[in-house]
Structure formats: C-alpha cells, structure tokens
Motif scaffolding. Structure first.
Motif, PDB file in Angstrom:
ATOM      1  N   MET A 215       0.811  -1.204   0.000  1.00  0.00           N
ATOM      2  CA  MET A 215       0.000   0.000   0.000  1.00  0.00           C
ATOM      3  C   MET A 215       0.852   1.265   0.000  1.00  0.00           C
ATOM      4  O   MET A 215       0.508   2.266  -0.626  1.00  0.00           O
ATOM      5  CB  MET A 215      -0.939   0.000   1.212  1.00  0.00           C
ATOM      6  N   ALA A 216       1.981   1.215   0.697  1.00  0.00           N
ATOM      7  CA  ALA A 216       2.857   2.387   0.766  1.00  0.00           C
ATOM      8  C   ALA A 216       3.454   2.734  -0.591  1.00  0.00           C
ATOM      9  O   ALA A 216       3.810   3.886  -0.843  1.00  0.00           O
ATOM     10  CB  ALA A 216       3.965   2.148   1.781  1.00  0.00           C
ATOM     11  N   ARG A 217       3.540   1.743  -1.476  1.00  0.00           N
ATOM     12  CA  ARG A 217       4.157   1.957  -2.786  1.00  0.00           C
ATOM     13  C   ARG A 217       3.147   1.911  -3.928  1.00  0.00           C
ATOM     14  O   ARG A 217       3.529   1.946  -5.096  1.00  0.00           O
ATOM     15  CB  ARG A 217       5.245   0.900  -3.008  1.00  0.00           C
ATOM     16  N   MET A 218       1.887   1.837  -3.591  1.00  0.00           N
ATOM     17  CA  MET A 218       0.843   1.721  -4.597  1.00  0.00           C
ATOM     18  C   MET A 218       0.545   3.083  -5.229  1.00  0.00           C
ATOM     19  O   MET A 218       0.349   4.064  -4.520  1.00  0.00           O
ATOM     20  CB  MET A 218      -0.432   1.156  -3.969  1.00  0.00           C
ATOM     21  N   PRO A 219       0.506   3.154  -6.575  1.00  0.00           N
ATOM     22  CA  PRO A 219       0.077   4.401  -7.223  1.00  0.00           C
ATOM     23  C   PRO A 219      -1.367   4.731  -6.812  1.00  0.00           C
ATOM     24  O   PRO A 219      -2.181   3.823  -6.616  1.00  0.00           O
ATOM     25  CB  PRO A 219       0.170   4.067  -8.720  1.00  0.00           C
ATOM     26  N   VAL A 224      -6.802   3.446  -3.863  1.00  0.00           N
ATOM     27  CA  VAL A 224      -6.659   1.989  -3.732  1.00  0.00           C
ATOM     28  C   VAL A 224      -7.047   1.544  -2.331  1.00  0.00           C
ATOM     29  O   VAL A 224      -7.721   0.513  -2.149  1.00  0.00           O
ATOM     30  CB  VAL A 224      -5.220   1.563  -4.061  1.00  0.00           C
ATOM     31  N   GLU A 225      -6.636   2.304  -1.330  1.00  0.00           N
ATOM     32  CA  GLU A 225      -6.989   1.957   0.048  1.00  0.00           C
ATOM     33  C   GLU A 225      -8.496   2.018   0.262  1.00  0.00           C
ATOM     34  O   GLU A 225      -9.069   1.162   0.944  1.00  0.00           O
ATOM     35  CB  GLU A 225      -6.276   2.895   1.021  1.00  0.00           C
ATOM     36  N   ARG A 226      -9.140   3.010  -0.313  1.00  0.00           N
ATOM     37  CA  ARG A 226     -10.596   3.121  -0.158  1.00  0.00           C
ATOM     38  C   ARG A 226     -11.315   1.971  -0.866  1.00  0.00           C
ATOM     39  O   ARG A 226     -12.311   1.444  -0.362  1.00  0.00           O
ATOM     40  CB  ARG A 226     -11.084   4.467  -0.692  1.00  0.00           C
ATOM     41  N   ILE A 227     -10.813   1.583  -2.022  1.00  0.00           N
ATOM     42  CA  ILE A 227     -11.398   0.440  -2.724  1.00  0.00           C
ATOM     43  C   ILE A 227     -11.205  -0.828  -1.895  1.00  0.00           C
ATOM     44  O   ILE A 227     -12.145  -1.620  -1.725  1.00  0.00           O
ATOM     45  CB  ILE A 227     -10.755   0.275  -4.121  1.00  0.00           C
TER      46      ILE A 227
END
Length: 360
Positions: A215-219, A224-227
């Motif tokens: 998650m820390a490296r996710m564009p 993405v976290e909300r999804i």
C-alpha cells in the motif's frame, strides 16, 4: 446532465473526494482510443453480418407466425431490469450508501440505453456510476466499488448456473472438446473469484507487513486503500452478498427459461436442457467487452455453440433478445434526454432513503 457526449471519471473536485465529473469527450479522447473504438465497431458489424448471412435471418422466419414470442422476450427484459435494480439496492444498502428504489429503476434503463445504443467508450456501467455517485457525494470510489461488486456477483451467479447445468448436459459436454474447455474455464474463473475474495476479506493479510509495504508503494494509494476498505467491508455483510447472488440467480434462471420458450418456436429440434445450457454460455460470451454491447461476438458465439448440438440458427435467439431491449432502451433514452434520472430531493435518511421507501 443532458446529451450523450460525456466522458465520466472519478477525481478530486472542489475538495470533494471521489466526485464524478462530466467533460466533453473531445477534450480527453486520444487518437488510439478513437481507432480502438472504430475497430471494435467494425469487428462487431463484421461478425453480425457474417451470422445474419449464414443463418440468422432464416431462423427468424418462424417468429412472424408466432408474434407472442416478442411479448415473452419483452417480459424477459422487464424482469431483468427489475432484477438488476433490486440487486443494486441490496448491495448499496449493505455498503451504507444511498440508493432509492426510484433511482434504481430509472438508472438501469439509462444504462441499457448507453450499453446498446452508443458504440463508444461510455458504457452503461459508467453512466450508472455517474448518477449513483451524485446521490452519494464524496463517496464516488465506494460507489464504483459496489458497482464492480455487483458485476462480480452477477458473473459468479451465471458461472455457477452454467456449471450446474453441466449435470443435465454431461453427454454433450463430453462429446465436445470446445465445451469441455469452456466448462474448465468457467470452473477456473469461479476458483479465481473465490481466491481473490478470500484474500480481500483476510484480516490477517491486511494486518501483515506485506500489505502495508504494498500500500505504501501503490500508485493512487488513497483511492486503492478506499477500494480495498470497501471490498473488505463486504466480508461482514455476507448475508447481503448471498441475497444479491440469489436475486441474480433468479434473473439468470428467468433468462434461461425464456430462451427455452423462444427456442421451442425457432429451434424445436433442440432439447430444452441443451437450450438452457448453451444460451447461458452464449450470454457469458456476449458480456465480453470485445465489441460495443457484445454485438456480433454474442451472435457468433450463439451460432457456434448451437452448431455443436447440431442446430443452425442459434444466433436468432440473441438477435430477438436484442430487439426486445429496444423498449427498455427507449425508456432510458427518454429519462436521460429529459433529465429525469435523478431521484427527487426529499426529507429522508441520507443513507437508507425515506421512511416511505422502507415500506415499499
């Protein structure tokens, strides 16, 4: 929102996260997207012409002597629209999002209109997403996730039905390498869905260092976290998912039953168990986004699938289904053009709708 030339996207706008905005297509449409859209249309048109010249038109001839077939198909489209609207309401309510019955039964025909009548990149789901997100300001990402979950639930139900119908068509499947491969693919797809869902619901995975590292490296990390959060939350709402799956299964059974009735007129030599099985396989192929609305691809799939059972003219079943969608698409077009899609503002709970709706 009026007019059809809209590109719909989720973005931060005026400080409201996940708000949907509409901008003219011409401002963002890239040349390669235009080329791709043209190629999709040409592919669909070519396949449709091939099917029609082969046997599709000839297979339609018995319908002229049995006009009641069109009434049966019209009933199918109305039933299908109700199933989709109710499934959406169940999932939205489970996610704590607002979706009144009034809006659900209006946004579905509009989605049908765009899905079947516009050969561009604006599909029916995107247009539905636009209106549904407007009713849930600031939660566009969550709305998009629920719309995606809705599609996954529908796909899971139809794949499960296809595998269930294999029992009554075991001999046909065993005699065809193509059907056997399709059945294996459907089984693999169900397993893949189950694995993805299990991972998405895993509290152990979400609490792991690997998850935090990814998650820390996710564009677009915030989206993405909300999804991920929205999908994970459904792990505590399995009953709602089960209800939505049963509603979807009832809808698919209705589609299969209608095709069986129609086939008794245009394909009387094919047994009802074979019609139900092959028509469901054909509907899965029709859902593949290779051409706008699956036009051409679906007809070719129906034609080839029924040829495996020794019948010619299977594409006529899907052609009649498309014709039966015209009244629903017309209703959707009327609602869209007149701007009467959105639910009227009234005193109601912001999540679950008005008290009157709960008694409906």
């Amino acid at each position: 929102m009026t007019g059809a030339g809209l590109h719909v996207g989720i973005e931060e706008n005026a400080g409201v996260p996940g708000r949907l905005t509409g901008v003219p297509n011409g401002r963002r449409k890239r040349p390669w997207r235009i080329v791709l859209a043209v190629l999709r249309v040409l592919l669909g048109a070519g396949l449709l012409v091939w099917v029609l010249t082969r046997s599709g038109l000839r297979a339609l001839e018995p319908v002229f002597g049995s006009p009641w077939v069109l009434l049966v198909l019209l009933g199918l489209t109305l039933y299908g629209a109700c199933v989709e609207a109710e499934r959406l309401r169940v999932l939205f309510r489970a996610a704590g999002l607002r979706l009144t019955r009034r809006l659900a039964y209006r946004v579905v025909p509009v989605g049908v209109f765009f899905h079947f009548c516009f050969p561009g990149g604006t599909g029916g789901d995107i247009v539905k997403l636009y209106y549904l997100a407007r009713e849930n300001a600031g939660r566009g990402v969550e709305v998009a996730t629920v719309v995606l979950v809705d599609r996954v639930v529908g796909l899971t139900a139809v794949l499960a039905l296809v595998l269930g119908l294999v029992v009554t068509n075991a001999e046909l499947v065993a005699s065809s390498a193509i059907l056997w491969a399709i059945v294996l693919t459907a089984s693999a797809a169900l397993v893949a869905i189950a694995v993805v869902v299990a991972l998405a619901w895993s509290k152990r995975l979400r609490g792991s260092r690997l998850y935090a590292w990814l998650m820390a490296r996710m564009p677009l990390r915030r989206y993405v976290e909300r999804i991920a959060d929205a999908v994970h939350a459904f792990g505590d709402r399995k009953r709602a998912l089960a209800v939505a799956a049963l509603i979807s299964l009832a809808g698919h059974l209705g589609v299969a039953a209608t095709y069986i009735v129609v086939a008794s007129v245009i394909l009387p030599s094919v047994s009802w168990t074979v019609v139900g099985f092959l028509s469901m396989l054909g509907m899965v192929a029709n859902a593949l986004p290779l051409t706008p609305g699956g036009i051409g691809v679906g007809e070719a799939a129906f034609e080839q699938l029924f040829s495996l059972a020794g019948a010619s003219g299977g594409a006529a079943l899907l052609i009649l289904w498309r014709l039966s969608m015209i009244p629903i698409a017309t209703i959707g077009a009327t609602l869209y053009i007149t701007g009467r899609v959105r639910a009227k503002d009234s005193a109601h709970d912001p999540v679950h709708g008005s008290p009157a709706e709960h008694t409906a």
